[in-house]
Motif scaffolding. Structure first.
Motif, PDB file in Angstrom:
ATOM      1  N   LEU A  63       0.860  -1.183   0.000  1.00  0.00           N
ATOM      2  CA  LEU A  63       0.000   0.000   0.000  1.00  0.00           C
ATOM      3  C   LEU A  63       0.895   1.231   0.000  1.00  0.00           C
ATOM      4  O   LEU A  63       1.586   1.511   0.982  1.00  0.00           O
TER       5      LEU A  63
ATOM      6  N   THR B 186       4.495   5.374   3.199  1.00  0.00           N
ATOM      7  CA  THR B 186       3.435   4.863   4.091  1.00  0.00           C
ATOM      8  C   THR B 186       4.090   4.140   5.284  1.00  0.00           C
ATOM      9  O   THR B 186       5.243   3.697   5.217  1.00  0.00           O
TER      10      THR B 186
ATOM     11  N   SER C 293      -4.017   1.129  -3.581  1.00  0.00           N
ATOM     12  CA  SER C 293      -4.987   0.646  -2.599  1.00  0.00           C
ATOM     13  C   SER C 293      -4.623  -0.777  -2.180  1.00  0.00           C
ATOM     14  O   SER C 293      -3.843  -1.460  -2.860  1.00  0.00           O
TER      15      SER C 293
ATOM     16  N   HIS D 135      -5.456   8.302   6.124  1.00  0.00           N
ATOM     17  CA  HIS D 135      -6.176   7.037   5.923  1.00  0.00           C
ATOM     18  C   HIS D 135      -7.268   6.926   7.008  1.00  0.00           C
ATOM     19  O   HIS D 135      -7.043   7.348   8.146  1.00  0.00           O
TER      20      HIS D 135
ATOM     21  N   SER E 288     -10.985  11.590   3.943  1.00  0.00           N
ATOM     22  CA  SER E 288     -10.166  10.376   3.938  1.00  0.00           C
ATOM     23  C   SER E 288      -9.266  10.311   2.712  1.00  0.00           C
ATOM     24  O   SER E 288      -9.655  10.737   1.627  1.00  0.00           O
TER      25      SER E 288
ATOM     26  N   ALA F  52      -6.397   7.637   0.491  1.00  0.00           N
ATOM     27  CA  ALA F  52      -6.205   6.207   0.217  1.00  0.00           C
ATOM     28  C   ALA F  52      -5.150   5.605   1.142  1.00  0.00           C
ATOM     29  O   ALA F  52      -5.167   4.405   1.418  1.00  0.00           O
ATOM     30  N   SER F  53      -4.218   6.424   1.618  1.00  0.00           N
ATOM     31  CA  SER F  53      -3.232   6.003   2.622  1.00  0.00           C
ATOM     32  C   SER F  53      -2.708   7.272   3.268  1.00  0.00           C
ATOM     33  O   SER F  53      -2.983   8.377   2.788  1.00  0.00           O
ATOM     34  N   ASN F  54      -1.925   7.112   4.334  1.00  0.00           N
ATOM     35  CA  ASN F  54      -1.413   8.316   5.005  1.00  0.00           C
ATOM     36  C   ASN F  54      -0.434   9.064   4.103  1.00  0.00           C
ATOM     37  O   ASN F  54      -0.435  10.298   4.067  1.00  0.00           O
TER      38      ASN F  54
ATOM     39  N   ASP G 211      -0.530   9.030   0.897  1.00  0.00           N
ATOM     40  CA  ASP G 211      -1.321   9.653  -0.176  1.00  0.00           C
ATOM     41  C   ASP G 211      -1.908  10.972   0.319  1.00  0.00           C
ATOM     42  O   ASP G 211      -1.995  11.942  -0.438  1.00  0.00           O
TER      43      ASP G 211
END
Ligand SMILES: O=C(O)C(=O)Cc1ccccc1
Length: 310
Positions: free
Chosen positions: A8, A13, A35, A107, A129, A131-133, A135
């Motif tokens: 991810l 990340t 994702s 995220h 939100s 898709a990840s921290n 991101d």
């Protein structure tokens, strides 16, 4: 070309940091995916040898996207787990002050870990939100949001500044990550292993869940995760994701799985793999009557009874 591990992403990340603690990553190409689904699909299609994804955190429980992917679709198996302690930094474009922040992102699994801090310091900021921290950090760099909660290490790659560090509502918050591959023979037991399964009940009846759990309890098997997930077949229809102590090659675990196979509508085996940060010396002693030797002796005794040789 070296075999690749999907993870991810993007770069920066917590997932990437946790993945890099695995020694074999030195000889693998690490490929970020947008994702959890796309990383796991890369394994299903054969594009990647394995995928590394978050599965559980100590504050909020299971990461539902990962659990749902493992529950449904083409079967996958877990081969390793990694635990990582998590604290967040608030990352902003250089020059941004706390009073400038109107929108924050991260995220969804980060939110329960920073909720109190947000309430105390940025009560009016709108949460979106990502898709990840990492991101989220990328979106702040692009100017889409004012601030992102992410690992401090994500500031550099996205040209951001650390406005606040060590943000954590809960002390010692940890996230658990798993390395997932296509089904194959599980790694040999280490003496400190766990086994993951998904169970679908055959029918709805009083004590149904207790009956399933009883298959573990009567064999002295401790459970480490129990999370229900909707099957999608209507309100009240759930399957159960379970992590149990032990390896499928332990007689008590194999015997419990046989019991579940007989009583459940469906059992999906998700793998047996070493427990992170636990050595055989840390594992609780077996309950009386649950060792491999006692299972073998009991089976021998039954065979002798069947032969009239007791
Ligand atoms: O790895 C990340 O950065 C993620 O976005 C997943 C995640 C979310 C919350 C805590 C740890 C990892």
């Amino acid at each position: 070309m070296p075999a690749s591990y999907a993870y991810l992403g993007p770069e920066g990340t917590f997932t990437e940091v946790a993945l890099r603690t695995l020694p074999e990553t030195a000889t693998r190409e690490l490929v970020p995916y947008v994702s959890v689904q796309s990383a796991l699909d890369a394994v299903r299609t054969g594009e990647a040898e394995a995928a590394f994804v978050p599965i559980e955190n100590s504050v909020e429980g299971g990461i539902t996207t990962t659990l749902d992917e493992l529950v449904a679709g083409q079967p996958l198996m877990i081969y390793r787990e990694v635990l990582l302690s998590i604290t967040f930094a608030l990352l902003v474009r250089p020059g941004t002050k706390l009073s400038d922040i109107k929108t924050v992102t991260a995220h969804p699994a980060a939110q329960p870990q920073v909720r109190n801090w947000l309430k105390a310091h940025l009560p009016d900021a709108a949460w979106e939100s990502a898709a990840s921290n990492a991101d989220g950090a990328r979106l702040v760099q692009e100017g889409r949001y004012d601030a992102a909660f992410a690992g401090e290490f994500a500031a550099g790659p996205y040209g951001l500044e650390v406005l606040e560090s060590d943000i954590h509502d809960a002390e010692n918050a940890q996230t658990r990550f798993v390395l997932v591959g296509r089904p194959a023979r599980p790694a040999a037991p280490t003496g400190a292993d766990k086994t993951s399964v998904v169970l679908w009940q055959r029918d709805d009846h009083p004590g149904g869940l207790r009956d399933l759990l009883g298959e573990f309890a009567t064999r002295g098997i401790n459970l480490m995760l129990l999370q229900s997930r909707p099957t999608g077949a209507g309100i009240g229809n759930y399957c159960f994701c379970i992590d149990a102590e032990g390896h499928i090659s332990d007689r008590r675990v194999a015997d419990a799985l046989m019991g579940l196979k007989r009583s459940c509508l469906q059992v999906r085996y998700l793998g047996s793999y070493p427990r992170a940060e636990v050595t055989p010396a840390d594992v609780d002693p077996l309950r009386p009557g649950t060792s491999d030797e006692e299972f073998v002796a009991a089976a021998d005794w039954v065979a002798r009874c069947q032969d009239g040789r007791f």
